[in-house]
Design an enzyme around this catalytic site. Structure first.
Site, PDB file in Angstrom:
ATOM      1  N   THR A  98      42.458  47.512  41.915  1.00 37.40           N
ATOM      2  CA  THR A  98      41.041  47.848  41.756  1.00 37.40           C
ATOM      3  C   THR A  98      40.738  48.289  40.336  1.00 37.40           C
ATOM      4  OG1 THR A  98      40.807  48.406  44.065  1.00 37.40           O
ATOM      5  CG2 THR A  98      39.253  49.454  42.593  1.00 37.40           C
ATOM      6  N   SER A 147      46.993  44.774  45.410  1.00 40.58           N
ATOM      7  CA  SER A 147      48.358  45.246  45.716  1.00 40.58           C
ATOM      8  C   SER A 147      48.715  45.174  47.189  1.00 40.58           C
ATOM      9  CB  SER A 147      48.596  46.648  45.162  1.00 40.58           C
ATOM     10  OG  SER A 147      48.086  47.647  46.004  1.00 40.58           O
ATOM     11  N   THR A 158      46.014  50.754  44.269  1.00 40.80           N
ATOM     12  CA  THR A 158      46.422  52.002  44.931  1.00 40.80           C
ATOM     13  C   THR A 158      47.120  51.755  46.272  1.00 40.80           C
ATOM     14  OG1 THR A 158      44.295  52.229  46.078  1.00 40.80           O
ATOM     15  CG2 THR A 158      44.494  53.337  43.941  1.00 40.80           C
ATOM     16  N   ASP A 159      46.853  50.591  46.880  1.00 48.63           N
ATOM     17  CA  ASP A 159      47.266  50.420  48.281  1.00 48.63           C
ATOM     18  C   ASP A 159      48.774  50.425  48.502  1.00 48.63           C
ATOM     19  OD1 ASP A 159      44.702  50.518  49.220  1.00 48.63           O
ATOM     20  OD2 ASP A 159      44.433  48.352  49.347  1.00 48.63           O
TER      21      ASP A 159
HETATM   22  C1  SIN Z   1      44.728  47.265  45.544  1.00 48.42           C
HETATM   23  O1  SIN Z   1      45.548  48.037  46.017  1.00 48.42           O
HETATM   24  O2  SIN Z   1      45.041  46.357  44.743  1.00 48.42           O
HETATM   25  C2  SIN Z   1      43.300  47.352  45.959  1.00 48.42           C
HETATM   26  C3  SIN Z   1      42.863  48.722  46.243  1.00 48.42           C
HETATM   27  C4  SIN Z   1      42.958  49.670  45.080  1.00 48.42           C
HETATM   28  O3  SIN Z   1      43.529  49.418  44.033  1.00 48.42           O
HETATM   29  O4  SIN Z   1      42.414  50.788  45.262  1.00 48.42           O
END
Ligand code: SIN
Length: 318
Positions: A23, A69, A102-103
């Site tokens: 993100t 991710s 973050t995922d």
């Molecule tokens: C991801 O994990 O690539 C999408 C969600 C995020 O980064 O918060």
């Protein structure tokens, strides 16, 4: 066992920023849309350019992947670990920053710390809002991550999000939307905070023995197959039986409470163990550990970190 390593030499100046997507590199058609965006849309160079304060820093940026991710995969992990290992070996490199979603940040962070256990800082950073948002959090997180990678005495794999520095071995994403989406488990706080580029440290940086990036197969098909299974109301053992006949090589149980398992799973789990498949218990609780579990190797790990750890152990046995 913990190793003593040399600190980065005085001449080490460059921070290498490696982009993998997420993100933080996400773009939406509307600045007010914080959820309907495409992760991994913008290049890592453009993320760096969006932070004027980084213009005066000694940086190199390279794009290793461009993923949401949730789609992080074992082949990309092998490539990332090798690249980080190579960059850390350059005397002029002071530290690494990795932009990531973050995922699955906690899985990548755990893997990199166990594989590289670096004496220089490897700082993962991310964002909860896309780069196009009115109040994007990515630019501040990136600036903070570079400050941590540049700071004196920092070592190991850490993550920097929302002004807090987390150990790569403890990090857990515990919120789906808030900017401060991370905690450390079990019952651990942040290692430090970053305040206007200055680090205030509470605990020690992560250290350990490096397994080496060459442990990780470049071919995803060569990674051991390890699954996570939740114990829940109405648990059904058919998934265990299906996985076993399909060649499962390891199982992590996300158990209820203090490591308890539904009766419906007990016999199939015992049969799996008799067949030589390692089965590790973790708790599905967001915090705490399995108290009193003397022989459980993953009693203090999240199910996701335990899956990574079990894969690493199986790779070492080859
Ligand atoms: C991801 O994990 O690539 C999408 C969600 C995020 O980064 O918060």
């Amino acid at each position: 066992m913990q190793s003593q390593r040399k600190r980065a030499p005085e001449s080490a100046q460059i921070v290498v920023i490696i982009g993998t997507g997420g993100t933080i590199a996400g773009a939406s058609g509307s600045a007010t849309d914080n959820i309907g965006y495409k992760a991994g849309s913008l290049s890592v160079e453009s993320l760096v350019k969006a932070v004027p304060a980084l213009a005066s820093r000694a940086l190199e940026a390279e794009q290793l992947a461009q993923l949401d991710s949730k789609d992080m995969d074992h082949a990309t992990w092998a490539k990332l670990a090798r690249r980080v290992e190579e960059q850390l070996a350059r005397p002029e490199v002071r530290g690494i920053v990795i932009t990531h979603g973050t995922d699955t940040l906690e899985e990548t962070a755990y893997l990199l710390q166990r594989v590289l256990a670096p004496s220089k800082p490897v700082v993962l950073t991310a964002a909860m809002r896309p780069a196009t948002a009115i109040q994007a959090d990515g630019p501040q997180n990136l600036l903070d991550a570079v400050s941590v990678a540049n700071a004196e005495g920092v070592r190991g794999v850490v993550a920097v999000v929302a002004g807090q520095v987390w150990s790569g071995l403890e990090l857990r994403k515990t919120h789906s939307y808030r900017l401060d989406a991370f905690e450390a488990g079990p019952d651990a706080g942040p290692l430090a905070v970053v305040e206007e580029g200055v680090i205030r440290r509470f605990r020690d940086w992560p250290i350990g023995e490096a397994l080496g990036a060459s442990l990780l197969p470049q071919d995803a098909a060569q990674w051991p197959w390890v699954e996570v299974l939740g114990s829940h109301a109405g648990a059904d053992a058919r998934s265990i039986e299906a996985w076993r006949s399909a060649g499962l090589q390891g199982l992590v149980l996300a158990c209820t409470g203090n490591g308890t398992l539904s009766q419906a799973l007990e016999q199939p789990v015992a049969a799996l163990k008799r067949a030589g498949v390692p089965v590790w218990r973790t708790t599905r609780c967001a915090q705490g550990r399995i108290v009193g579990a003397v022989d459980e190797p993953a009693a203090a790990l999240s199910p996701w970190a335990a899956r990574v750890e079990l894969m690493l152990q199986l790779l070492q046995r080859r």
